[in-house]
Design a protein around this motif. Structure first.
Motif, PDB file in Angstrom:
ATOM      1  N   VAL A  24       0.848  -1.207   0.000  1.00 42.99           N
ATOM      2  CA  VAL A  24       0.000   0.000   0.000  1.00 42.99           C
ATOM      3  C   VAL A  24       0.876   1.247   0.000  1.00 42.99           C
ATOM      4  O   VAL A  24       0.634   2.193  -0.760  1.00 42.99           O
ATOM      5  CB  VAL A  24      -0.971  -0.011   1.199  1.00 42.99           C
ATOM      6  CG1 VAL A  24      -1.683   1.320   1.348  1.00 42.99           C
ATOM      7  CG2 VAL A  24      -1.976  -1.144   1.059  1.00 42.99           C
ATOM      8  N   SER A  25       1.904   1.247   0.832  1.00 47.00           N
ATOM      9  CA  SER A  25       2.817   2.385   0.897  1.00 47.00           C
ATOM     10  C   SER A  25       3.489   2.631  -0.452  1.00 47.00           C
ATOM     11  O   SER A  25       3.579   3.768  -0.921  1.00 47.00           O
ATOM     12  CB  SER A  25       3.877   2.129   1.971  1.00 47.00           C
ATOM     13  OG  SER A  25       4.835   3.156   1.982  1.00 47.00           O
ATOM     14  N   GLY A  26       3.933   1.550  -1.090  1.00 48.20           N
ATOM     15  CA  GLY A  26       4.568   1.664  -2.401  1.00 48.20           C
ATOM     16  C   GLY A  26       3.605   2.183  -3.455  1.00 48.20           C
ATOM     17  O   GLY A  26       3.983   2.982  -4.317  1.00 48.20           O
ATOM     18  N   PHE A  27       2.356   1.744  -3.378  1.00 40.13           N
ATOM     19  CA  PHE A  27       1.332   2.211  -4.316  1.00 40.13           C
ATOM     20  C   PHE A  27       1.140   3.728  -4.177  1.00 40.13           C
ATOM     21  O   PHE A  27       1.141   4.456  -5.165  1.00 40.13           O
ATOM     22  CB  PHE A  27       0.013   1.476  -4.057  1.00 40.13           C
ATOM     23  CG  PHE A  27      -1.114   1.932  -4.930  1.00 40.13           C
ATOM     24  CD1 PHE A  27      -1.210   1.492  -6.242  1.00 40.13           C
ATOM     25  CD2 PHE A  27      -2.085   2.793  -4.437  1.00 40.13           C
ATOM     26  CE1 PHE A  27      -2.263   1.917  -7.044  1.00 40.13           C
ATOM     27  CE2 PHE A  27      -3.134   3.217  -5.234  1.00 40.13           C
ATOM     28  CZ  PHE A  27      -3.224   2.781  -6.546  1.00 40.13           C
ATOM     29  N   PHE A  28       1.010   4.202  -2.933  1.00 39.06           N
ATOM     30  CA  PHE A  28       0.853   5.639  -2.707  1.00 39.06           C
ATOM     31  C   PHE A  28       2.093   6.401  -3.160  1.00 39.06           C
ATOM     32  O   PHE A  28       1.992   7.467  -3.765  1.00 39.06           O
ATOM     33  CB  PHE A  28       0.562   5.943  -1.237  1.00 39.06           C
ATOM     34  CG  PHE A  28      -0.837   5.597  -0.804  1.00 39.06           C
ATOM     35  CD1 PHE A  28      -1.928   5.927  -1.582  1.00 39.06           C
ATOM     36  CD2 PHE A  28      -1.055   4.926   0.386  1.00 39.06           C
ATOM     37  CE1 PHE A  28      -3.218   5.604  -1.193  1.00 39.06           C
ATOM     38  CE2 PHE A  28      -2.341   4.599   0.793  1.00 39.06           C
ATOM     39  CZ  PHE A  28      -3.423   4.942   0.002  1.00 39.06           C
ATOM     40  N   ASP A  29       3.266   5.853  -2.884  1.00 38.83           N
ATOM     41  CA  ASP A  29       4.508   6.515  -3.265  1.00 38.83           C
ATOM     42  C   ASP A  29       4.648   6.601  -4.779  1.00 38.83           C
ATOM     43  O   ASP A  29       5.174   7.570  -5.310  1.00 38.83           O
ATOM     44  CB  ASP A  29       5.706   5.782  -2.663  1.00 38.83           C
ATOM     45  CG  ASP A  29       6.994   6.551  -2.856  1.00 38.83           C
ATOM     46  OD1 ASP A  29       6.994   7.786  -2.629  1.00 38.83           O
ATOM     47  OD2 ASP A  29       8.007   5.934  -3.235  1.00 38.83           O
ATOM     48  N   LEU A  30       4.156   5.590  -5.462  1.00 40.64           N
ATOM     49  CA  LEU A  30       4.227   5.557  -6.919  1.00 40.64           C
ATOM     50  C   LEU A  30       3.395   6.681  -7.547  1.00 40.64           C
ATOM     51  O   LEU A  30       3.797   7.277  -8.542  1.00 40.64           O
ATOM     52  CB  LEU A  30       3.730   4.196  -7.422  1.00 40.64           C
ATOM     53  CG  LEU A  30       3.750   3.935  -8.916  1.00 40.64           C
ATOM     54  CD1 LEU A  30       5.181   3.904  -9.422  1.00 40.64           C
ATOM     55  CD2 LEU A  30       3.053   2.619  -9.216  1.00 40.64           C
ATOM     56  N   PHE A  31       2.267   6.972  -6.931  1.00 39.91           N
ATOM     57  CA  PHE A  31       1.342   7.915  -7.544  1.00 39.91           C
ATOM     58  C   PHE A  31       1.350   9.321  -6.958  1.00 39.91           C
ATOM     59  O   PHE A  31       0.834  10.240  -7.583  1.00 39.91           O
ATOM     60  CB  PHE A  31      -0.090   7.358  -7.506  1.00 39.91           C
ATOM     61  CG  PHE A  31      -0.268   6.196  -8.420  1.00 39.91           C
ATOM     62  CD1 PHE A  31      -0.307   6.385  -9.792  1.00 39.91           C
ATOM     63  CD2 PHE A  31      -0.365   4.912  -7.920  1.00 39.91           C
ATOM     64  CE1 PHE A  31      -0.452   5.312 -10.652  1.00 39.91           C
ATOM     65  CE2 PHE A  31      -0.511   3.830  -8.772  1.00 39.91           C
ATOM     66  CZ  PHE A  31      -0.551   4.022 -10.143  1.00 39.91           C
ATOM     67  N   ASP A  32       1.936   9.537  -5.800  1.00 41.74           N
ATOM     68  CA  ASP A  32       1.840  10.859  -5.181  1.00 41.74           C
ATOM     69  C   ASP A  32       2.490  11.949  -6.033  1.00 41.74           C
ATOM     70  O   ASP A  32       1.939  13.032  -6.198  1.00 41.74           O
ATOM     71  CB  ASP A  32       2.374  10.865  -3.744  1.00 41.74           C
ATOM     72  CG  ASP A  32       3.845  10.498  -3.641  1.00 41.74           C
ATOM     73  OD1 ASP A  32       4.478  10.158  -4.657  1.00 41.74           O
ATOM     74  OD2 ASP A  32       4.360  10.543  -2.505  1.00 41.74           O
ATOM     75  N   GLY A  33       3.643  11.667  -6.615  1.00 41.80           N
ATOM     76  CA  GLY A  33       4.303  12.659  -7.466  1.00 41.80           C
ATOM     77  C   GLY A  33       3.527  12.949  -8.734  1.00 41.80           C
ATOM     78  O   GLY A  33       3.409  14.101  -9.165  1.00 41.80           O
ATOM     79  N   MET A  34       2.969  11.886  -9.322  1.00 43.85           N
ATOM     80  CA  MET A  34       2.172  12.069 -10.540  1.00 43.85           C
ATOM     81  C   MET A  34       0.936  12.909 -10.256  1.00 43.85           C
ATOM     82  O   MET A  34       0.578  13.784 -11.045  1.00 43.85           O
ATOM     83  CB  MET A  34       1.772  10.712 -11.124  1.00 43.85           C
ATOM     84  CG  MET A  34       2.922   9.978 -11.781  1.00 43.85           C
ATOM     85  SD  MET A  34       2.408   8.544 -12.740  1.00 43.85           S
ATOM     86  CE  MET A  34       1.996   7.383 -11.443  1.00 43.85           C
ATOM     87  N   VAL A  35       0.294  12.640  -9.137  1.00 45.85           N
ATOM     88  CA  VAL A  35      -0.903  13.402  -8.771  1.00 45.85           C
ATOM     89  C   VAL A  35      -0.529  14.860  -8.511  1.00 45.85           C
ATOM     90  O   VAL A  35      -1.227  15.781  -8.967  1.00 45.85           O
ATOM     91  CB  VAL A  35      -1.600  12.782  -7.540  1.00 45.85           C
ATOM     92  CG1 VAL A  35      -2.688  13.696  -7.001  1.00 45.85           C
ATOM     93  CG2 VAL A  35      -2.176  11.419  -7.890  1.00 45.85           C
ATOM     94  N   ALA A  36       0.579  15.087  -7.826  1.00 43.58           N
ATOM     95  CA  ALA A  36       1.011  16.466  -7.544  1.00 43.58           C
ATOM     96  C   ALA A  36       1.282  17.230  -8.835  1.00 43.58           C
ATOM     97  O   ALA A  36       0.879  18.383  -8.976  1.00 43.58           O
ATOM     98  CB  ALA A  36       2.251  16.460  -6.652  1.00 43.58           C
ATOM     99  N   ARG A  37       1.964  16.570  -9.785  1.00 48.50           N
ATOM    100  CA  ARG A  37       2.248  17.240 -11.060  1.00 48.50           C
ATOM    101  C   ARG A  37       0.965  17.480 -11.855  1.00 48.50           C
ATOM    102  O   ARG A  37       0.780  18.551 -12.437  1.00 48.50           O
ATOM    103  CB  ARG A  37       3.253  16.424 -11.876  1.00 48.50           C
ATOM    104  CG  ARG A  37       4.674  16.537 -11.345  1.00 48.50           C
ATOM    105  CD  ARG A  37       5.699  15.826 -12.226  1.00 48.50           C
ATOM    106  NE  ARG A  37       5.571  14.371 -12.205  1.00 48.50           N
ATOM    107  CZ  ARG A  37       6.018  13.588 -11.236  1.00 48.50           C
ATOM    108  NH1 ARG A  37       6.650  14.115 -10.214  1.00 48.50           N
ATOM    109  NH2 ARG A  37       5.858  12.285 -11.305  1.00 48.50           N
TER     110      ARG A  37
END
Length: 171
Positions: A24-37
């Motif tokens: 779950v942590s890896g999933f969030f980490d994978l997408f947090d930067g993309m969502v921010a951009r």
């Protein structure tokens, strides 16, 4: 927070839960930067925060494993070596950036370390259920193997990377 939770639950031998929290942590980490951009809120401060959370997640995980392996000094030492190697791979990447030194892709970057720990802790839950039945404190043999692999490969990769950075920093 889920990555840090993985470190907390592994103290008590909940390797399967640890594995799920790491996923779950890896999933969030994978997408947090993309969502921010995508939403226009990406910033240098956000990148610093993201990198710091990644480091704390690893520290909590390895710290939880050190606590879990109380009474087994060899495993505690191996876990600390895995933590040191992990930190030094990250440190070498930061130094390479500072000195504008190109370092070939290295083994044991964060995503590879996380993959090993997800697999090790995930399979450890099966090992505990079927191989280690009746143990008061489960070892989680596959987790022990994952820690050993990270301890060796991360330190080898870090030394190689640091040698490359040192050589390139003065040229």
């Amino acid at each position: 927070a889920t990555g840090m939770g993985a470190g907390i639950v592994v103290v008590y031998g909940y390797f399967g839960v640890c594995s799920l929290l790491l996923i779950v942590s890896g999933f969030f980490d994978l997408f947090d930067g993309m969502v921010a951009r995508a939403t226009g809120v990406a910033s240098n401060a956000g990148e610093v925060l993201d990198a710091a959370v990644d480091r704390y997640t690893e520290y909590f995980l390895f710290g939880g494993l050190v606590l879990h392996y109380q009474g087994i000094p060899a495993m505690q030492l191996l876990t600390l070596l895995a933590l040191a190697g992990s930190s030094m791979v990250t440190y070498s990447s930061a130094k390479a950036e500072i000195y504008s030194v190109t370092v070939k892709s290295a083994l044991m970057r964060r995503h590879e370390r996380t993959t090993f720990m997800v697999m090790g802790t995930g399979f450890a839950s099966w090992s505990i259920a079927f191989v280690e039945q009746g143990r008061t404190t489960p070892f989680g043999y596959p987790a022990m193997v994952a820690i050993a692999v990270i301890a060796v490969l991360a330190n080898v990769a870090a030394v190689r990377r640091l040698r490359t950075v040192a050589a390139g920093a003065d040229s």
